[in-house]
Write a protein that holds these residues in place. Structure first.
Motif, mmCIF file in Angstrom:
data_model
loop_
_atom_site.group_PDB
_atom_site.id
_atom_site.type_symbol
_atom_site.label_atom_id
_atom_site.label_comp_id
_atom_site.label_asym_id
_atom_site.label_seq_id
_atom_site.Cartn_x
_atom_site.Cartn_y
_atom_site.Cartn_z
ATOM 1 N N GLN A 133 0.798 -1.224 0.000
ATOM 2 C CA GLN A 133 0.000 0.000 0.000
ATOM 3 C C GLN A 133 0.828 1.271 0.000
ATOM 4 N N PHE A 134 2.088 1.183 0.399
ATOM 5 C CA PHE A 134 2.922 2.378 0.522
ATOM 6 C C PHE A 134 4.157 2.251 -0.360
ATOM 7 N N PRO A 135 4.508 3.322 -1.079
ATOM 8 C CA PRO A 135 5.684 3.264 -1.952
ATOM 9 C C PRO A 135 6.983 3.247 -1.156
ATOM 10 N N ALA A 136 8.028 2.808 -1.817
ATOM 11 C CA ALA A 136 9.349 2.809 -1.195
ATOM 12 C C ALA A 136 9.701 4.216 -0.730
ATOM 13 N N GLY A 137 10.299 4.306 0.441
ATOM 14 C CA GLY A 137 10.651 5.602 1.015
ATOM 15 C C GLY A 137 9.682 6.067 2.087
ATOM 16 N N THR A 138 8.463 5.501 2.126
ATOM 17 C CA THR A 138 7.486 5.851 3.161
ATOM 18 C C THR A 138 7.994 5.364 4.519
ATOM 19 N N ARG A 139 7.832 6.199 5.537
ATOM 20 C CA ARG A 139 8.243 5.821 6.893
ATOM 21 C C ARG A 139 7.006 5.480 7.715
ATOM 22 N N LEU A 140 7.045 4.315 8.348
ATOM 23 C CA LEU A 140 5.928 3.829 9.150
ATOM 24 C C LEU A 140 6.389 3.549 10.572
ATOM 25 N N LYS A 141 5.533 3.879 11.517
ATOM 26 C CA LYS A 141 5.781 3.551 12.919
ATOM 27 C C LYS A 141 4.856 2.410 13.318
ATOM 28 N N VAL A 142 5.433 1.321 13.790
ATOM 29 C CA VAL A 142 4.656 0.147 14.189
ATOM 30 C C VAL A 142 4.787 -0.031 15.695
#
Length: 231
Positions: A174-183
């Motif tokens: 769902q998210f392109p490369a480079g997107t930062r996610l906090k899990v």
């Protein structure tokens, strides 16, 4: 003066045969005991163990990704498939070491994504993570990539590991490369912030290093997770 009573030849022979029979029986019992096979180890399924469920989910996600790449191949599909097949082989090693059914596969639990119209220009097949063809949720980045920074995404999704090595990172459909996610793992309040570097068959999969930062000991699946887009 007492006299000893000697045994006749027939009695001596009978006593010798009796002794031999007892000794032979004991030897037979010892041999039977020593040759007995140990009880077979019990193999657990995903329904029996959270560890096995997490590994089965990771394997299923990778299999789903491979199926998507084969259904919609591009210039990088062959390399991606080879990489994921190596990951699957490692997951099977972990299944065997954990006493799980080797090769058992399960799909991760995530909400269905609405179909999106095809873009006017398809994404170019360059680096792994930019083609967005996983055969499951349409083009990459359209279902969740439009979320604003700080917004919670992938509501209801479980999080597991992709089995990939390297520095902490994530993969997503769902998210392109480079997107930062906090899990964040709500079961132990541990969190990690990672960058999406490749495509997967789920909203977010953590590689081995990232998953180690948030998982509970002995578990390969995070049931209660909060995922936020931070950049």
């Amino acid at each position: 003066m007492s006299r000893r009573r000697s045994l006749g030849p027939k009695k001596k022979l009978a006593l010798l045969l009796s002794a031999a029979t007892v000794a032979g029986g004991g030897a037979f019992v010892m041999a039977t005991t020593s040759n007995a096979s140990p009880p077979a180890a019990t193999t657990k399924s995903a329904a029996d163990s959270t560890v096995c469920q997490g590994l089965a989910t990771a394997l299923g996600n990778n299999e789903r990704f491979i199926a998507g790449q084969r259904a919609n191949p591009d210039a990088q599909s062959e390399a991606r498939i080879a990489n994921r097949e190596a990951v699957i082989a490692q997951i099977k090693v972990q299944q065997e070491a954990s006493g799980c059914t080797v090769g058992e596969s399960a799909q991760g639990s995530q909400p269905a994504q609405p179909e999106q119209p095809a873009p006017s220009q398809p994404a170019a097949g360059g680096q792994d993570g930019q083609a967005g063809q996983d055969g499951q949720a349409g083009q990459e980045g359209q279902a969740g990539g439009g979320a604003a920074a700080g917004e919670q995404v992938c509501n209801g999704s479980t999080v597991t590991l992709s089995g990939e090595a390297g520095a902490p990172a994530a993969s997503s459909n769902q998210f392109p490369a480079g997107t930062r996610l906090k899990v964040t793992n709500l079961d132990n309040n541990k969190s990690t912030t990672v960058e999406v570097t490749s495509v997967s068959g789920s909203c977010v999969l953590l590689n081995n290093a990232a998953f180690e930062q948030v998982r509970e000991p002995g578990k390969f699946l995070i049931r209660r997770a909060v995922i936020e887009k931070v950049g």
